[in-house]
Enzyme design. Structure first.
Site, PDB file in Angstrom:
ATOM      1  N   LYS A   1       0.851  -1.213   0.000  1.00 46.15           N
ATOM      2  CA  LYS A   1       0.000   0.000   0.000  1.00 46.15           C
ATOM      3  C   LYS A   1       0.874   1.245   0.000  1.00 46.15           C
ATOM      4  O   LYS A   1       0.639   2.180  -0.765  1.00 46.15           O
ATOM      5  CB  LYS A   1      -0.869   0.011   1.254  1.00 46.15           C
ATOM      6  N   ASN A   2       1.920   1.241   0.828  1.00 47.98           N
ATOM      7  CA  ASN A   2       2.719   2.458   1.024  1.00 47.98           C
ATOM      8  C   ASN A   2       3.735   2.695  -0.066  1.00 47.98           C
ATOM      9  O   ASN A   2       4.453   3.695  -0.038  1.00 47.98           O
ATOM     10  CB  ASN A   2       3.377   2.452   2.412  1.00 47.98           C
TER      11      ASN A   2
ATOM     12  N   CYS B   1      -5.507   8.000   9.987  1.00 46.00           N
ATOM     13  CA  CYS B   1      -5.480   7.346  11.309  1.00 46.00           C
ATOM     14  C   CYS B   1      -5.149   8.381  12.379  1.00 46.00           C
ATOM     15  O   CYS B   1      -4.341   9.266  12.175  1.00 46.00           O
ATOM     16  CB  CYS B   1      -4.411   6.277  11.324  1.00 46.00           C
TER      17      CYS B   1
ATOM     18  N   ARG C   1       0.865  14.268  13.601  1.00 43.09           N
ATOM     19  CA  ARG C   1       1.260  14.069  12.206  1.00 43.09           C
ATOM     20  C   ARG C   1       1.372  15.399  11.451  1.00 43.09           C
ATOM     21  O   ARG C   1       0.657  15.674  10.506  1.00 43.09           O
ATOM     22  CB  ARG C   1       0.309  13.100  11.509  1.00 43.09           C
TER      23      ARG C   1
ATOM     24  N   ASP D   1       4.579   0.282  11.772  1.00 42.42           N
ATOM     25  CA  ASP D   1       3.321  -0.318  11.320  1.00 42.42           C
ATOM     26  C   ASP D   1       3.174  -1.761  11.782  1.00 42.42           C
ATOM     27  O   ASP D   1       2.077  -2.326  11.718  1.00 42.42           O
ATOM     28  CB  ASP D   1       3.210  -0.258   9.786  1.00 42.42           C
TER      29      ASP D   1
ATOM     30  N   ARG E   1      -8.639  -0.401   5.036  1.00 40.29           N
ATOM     31  CA  ARG E   1      -7.799   0.606   4.373  1.00 40.29           C
ATOM     32  C   ARG E   1      -6.487  -0.009   3.889  1.00 40.29           C
ATOM     33  O   ARG E   1      -5.910   0.416   2.900  1.00 40.29           O
ATOM     34  CB  ARG E   1      -7.482   1.761   5.340  1.00 40.29           C
TER      35      ARG E   1
HETATM   36  C1  EPZ Z   1       4.249   6.784   6.235  1.00 41.64           C
HETATM   37  O1  EPZ Z   1       3.480   7.803   6.858  1.00 41.64           O
HETATM   38  C2  EPZ Z   1       3.320   5.590   6.121  1.00 41.64           C
HETATM   39  N1  EPZ Z   1       2.159   5.922   5.280  1.00 41.64           N
HETATM   40  C3  EPZ Z   1       2.841   5.173   7.506  1.00 41.64           C
HETATM   41  O2  EPZ Z   1       2.033   4.007   7.355  1.00 41.64           O
HETATM   42  C4  EPZ Z   1       4.061   4.804   8.344  1.00 41.64           C
HETATM   43  O3  EPZ Z   1       3.650   4.476   9.648  1.00 41.64           O
HETATM   44  C5  EPZ Z   1       5.024   6.006   8.390  1.00 41.64           C
HETATM   45  O4  EPZ Z   1       5.377   6.406   7.053  1.00 41.64           O
HETATM   46  C6  EPZ Z   1       6.314   5.671   9.137  1.00 41.64           C
HETATM   47  O5  EPZ Z   1       6.944   4.592   8.513  1.00 41.64           O
HETATM   48  C7  EPZ Z   1       2.301   5.882   3.935  1.00 41.64           C
HETATM   49  O6  EPZ Z   1       3.366   5.623   3.413  1.00 41.64           O
HETATM   50  C8  EPZ Z   1       1.057   6.153   3.147  1.00 41.64           C
HETATM   51  P1  EPZ Z   1       6.358   9.988   8.512  1.00 41.64           P
HETATM   52  P2  EPZ Z   1       4.068   9.311   6.963  1.00 41.64           P
HETATM   53  O7  EPZ Z   1       6.263  11.287   7.803  1.00 41.64           O
HETATM   54  O8  EPZ Z   1       4.861   9.628   5.773  1.00 41.64           O
HETATM   55  C9  EPZ Z   1       6.850  13.092  12.031  1.00 41.64           C
HETATM   56  C10 EPZ Z   1       0.133   2.692   7.643  1.00 41.64           C
HETATM   57  O9  EPZ Z   1      -0.377   2.172   8.634  1.00 41.64           O
HETATM   58  N2  EPZ Z   1       6.764  14.122  10.979  1.00 41.64           N
HETATM   59  O10 EPZ Z   1       7.530   9.091   8.236  1.00 41.64           O
HETATM   60  O11 EPZ Z   1       2.931  10.186   7.317  1.00 41.64           O
HETATM   61  C11 EPZ Z   1       5.516  12.393  12.234  1.00 41.64           C
HETATM   62  O12 EPZ Z   1       4.689  13.132  13.103  1.00 41.64           O
HETATM   63  C12 EPZ Z   1       0.640   4.110   7.728  1.00 41.64           C
HETATM   64  O13 EPZ Z   1       0.296   2.125   6.530  1.00 41.64           O
HETATM   65  C13 EPZ Z   1       6.981  15.445  11.327  1.00 41.64           C
HETATM   66  O14 EPZ Z   1       7.253  15.773  12.473  1.00 41.64           O
HETATM   67  O15 EPZ Z   1       5.030   9.160   8.241  1.00 41.64           O
HETATM   68  C14 EPZ Z   1       5.912  11.068  12.821  1.00 41.64           C
HETATM   69  O16 EPZ Z   1       6.101  11.212  14.211  1.00 41.64           O
HETATM   70  C15 EPZ Z   1       0.428   4.702   9.109  1.00 41.64           C
HETATM   71  N3  EPZ Z   1       6.887  16.394  10.369  1.00 41.64           N
HETATM   72  C16 EPZ Z   1       7.260  10.777  12.142  1.00 41.64           C
HETATM   73  O17 EPZ Z   1       7.718  12.023  11.608  1.00 41.64           O
HETATM   74  C17 EPZ Z   1       6.584  16.080   9.062  1.00 41.64           C
HETATM   75  O18 EPZ Z   1       6.519  16.994   8.211  1.00 41.64           O
HETATM   76  C18 EPZ Z   1       7.154   9.770  10.991  1.00 41.64           C
HETATM   77  O19 EPZ Z   1       6.209  10.262  10.083  1.00 41.64           O
HETATM   78  C19 EPZ Z   1       6.359  14.728   8.733  1.00 41.64           C
HETATM   79  C20 EPZ Z   1       6.458  13.761   9.711  1.00 41.64           C
END
Ligand code: EPZ
Length: 420
Positions: free
Chosen positions: A24-25, A117, A122, A305, A397
């Site tokens: 998915k990701n 979610c 986020r 995840d 999802r």
């Molecule tokens: C991706 O989300 C995945 N989603 C998530 O999978 C996954 O849990 C996550 O990466 C971490 O591996 C998709 O790929 C569609 P991040 P993303 O930006 O990109 C902080 C699932 O269940 N952050 O790596 O949104 C954030 O708050 C989903 O399939 C900032 O602070 O995750 C978090 O604490 C859930 N500022 C950490 O970084 C930003 O601008 C990781 O978030 C962006 C993120």
């Protein structure tokens, strides 16, 4: 109000074969990348899950053609709109992945505060800071953000955290920028490597994907292409978690163990066996799990995840385990539900202490997010007696008919429609 609910009678061992399809990701950013050219872009092996369906709707709402043919989705045309529809942006976080591609292709994008979610605040600051470095103007409204740029230019961008989405958005925003962009501190997830493989087939000039430094040399235009996403390591890991809890033997066809090192390692021990041959991973367990100490982190560490599905395993381990969540600050919604089954879990900050010595019994459970819901299904499959799991829409999802997967392995799980 009607909603789907899973009814699960635990205690059956799980045996058989599961076909693991595209991640998915990986599929979501690959679909987003399709707007970087009007030519047809095909993503193959797409799972039938609502996040992918929603992303297809977002693309159609933007004015491009998006057609599904079996497991292939082909996108073509140029976006007529640059605003992500509010009802879609609020329904799913994945609409965030449109930001970079729309900004690069149309010079403007407007996004309503995304939903998705409930796992922490986020924020999107890393995304927007990066867009600013590339020359975009970022305006924050009450409930939307608008980015505009006449022409994006290359930049050196230091990511304060290896955000997966920000890395993907900044790669897509920079593929046609003037000059060279270097992302330092980039995320290294296999799903990002899949995205880059597609972009390279489209004509992008990118190097360093899968490492902390990604270099993108801007090109004038991109062509159509087709690509296959990396197999879903989280779906494969979730099936392994269920087999670890229930006992049995599963063949994971199409899984890619080369990107699953951290997923696999906590499962390995005296009571399990894993071998891979010819693209099939065989995982066996006698259901007697040893306690583990696990900490989530950015790839190549144990993926966040997998945190909930693996915590379900720890609820059955013979002793005290720990699960430390370092990626999201609020991703323990499944703990209260697991406690309804008799799980002995204490939380201290971002660490869960899981005492698996007590038994787990069936209960009425409610999923509040995608992976937490999957963890509840895993726990219910191993519990004594009957469980119900509501909030199935969250699980749908990211998992394609999860009840059919586990039923095919011998699990007693059925989807019913309940009137609430
Ligand atoms: C991706 O989300 C995945 N989603 C998530 O999978 C996954 O849990 C996550 O990466 C971490 O591996 C998709 O790929 C569609 P991040 P993303 O930006 O990109 C902080 C699932 O269940 N952050 O790596 O949104 C954030 O708050 C989903 O399939 C900032 O602070 O995750 C978090 O604490 C859930 N500022 C950490 O970084 C930003 O601008 C990781 O978030 C962006 C993120």
């Amino acid at each position: 109000m009607k909603e789907d609910v899973f009814v699960i009678d635990g205690g059956e061992s799980l045996n058989g074969r599961v076909q693991v399809c595209g991640a998915k990701n990986a599929v979501l950013p690959m679909l987003a990348a399709s707007v970087l050219t009007p030519e047809p872009v095909t993503v193959r092996g797409c799972p039938q899950i609502t996040d992918v369906a929603d992303m297809t709707e977002v693309l159609r709402a933007l004015g491009v053609r998006a057609e599904r043919n079996g497991r292939d989705i082909t996108v073509s045309g140029t976006p007529a709109l640059t605003e992500i529809p509010a009802h879609l942006a609020c329904a799913m976080r994945s609409s965030v992945f449109m930001l970079g591609a729309l900004l690069a292709e149309c010079g403007e994008v407007r996004l309503f505060t995304p939903g998705g979610c409930r796992i922490g605040a986020r924020p999107l600051d890393i995304h927007f800071d990066g867009f600013s470095r590339l020359g975009a103007r970022v305006e924050y409204g009450e409930d939307f953000v608008r980015c505009t740029a006449q022409k994006l230019h290359g930049a050196e961008i230091l990511l304060k955290y290896p955000s997966v989405g920000a890395t993907e958005n900044l790669i897509m925003a920079s593929v046609k920028a003037e000059g060279t962009t270097r992302l330092v501190g980039a995320a290294r997830e296999p799903e990002i490597v899949s995205l880059v493989r597609l972009l390279r087939k489209m004509g992008a000039d990118i190097s360093g994907e899968g490492t902390p430094v990604v270099t993108v040399r801007g090109v004038d235009c991109l062509d159509g292409a087709a690509a296959v996403p990396v197999p879903d390591r989280i779906v494969a890991g979730t099936v392994m978690a269920a087999v670890a809890v229930c006992g049995g033997r599963v063949e994971l066809s199409g899984a890619d163990s080369s990107v699953m090192g951290a997923v696999i390692s906590p499962f390995l021990g005296a009571h399990t066996f894993l071998v891979e041959h010819g693209g099939v991973m065989v995982f066996e367990s006698d259901g007697m799990l040893a306690p583990t100490d696990v900490s989530t982190g950015p790839y190549p560490l144990f993926p966040t995840d997998m945190q909930a599905p693996f915590m379900a395993c720890q609820c059955y381990a013979s002793g005290m385990s720990t699960m430390r969540e370092t990626v999201f600050e609020d991703r323990f919604s499944h703990v209260a539900e697991l406690r309804k089954m008799g799980a002995r879990i204490a939380l201290a900050g971002n660490t869960a202490f899981v005492d698996g010595s007590g038994g787990m019994r069936g209960a009425e459970l409610r999923a509040a997010d995608l992976r937490g819901g999957a963890g509840l299904v895993v726990a219910a499959l191993g519990a004594e007696g009957r469980s119900t799991v509501s909030g199935v829409r969250y699980i749908d999802r990211g998992y394609e008919r999860i009840e059919e997967v586990f039923s095919s392995l011998g699990g007693k799980i059925a989807r019913v429609t309940a009137v609430r």
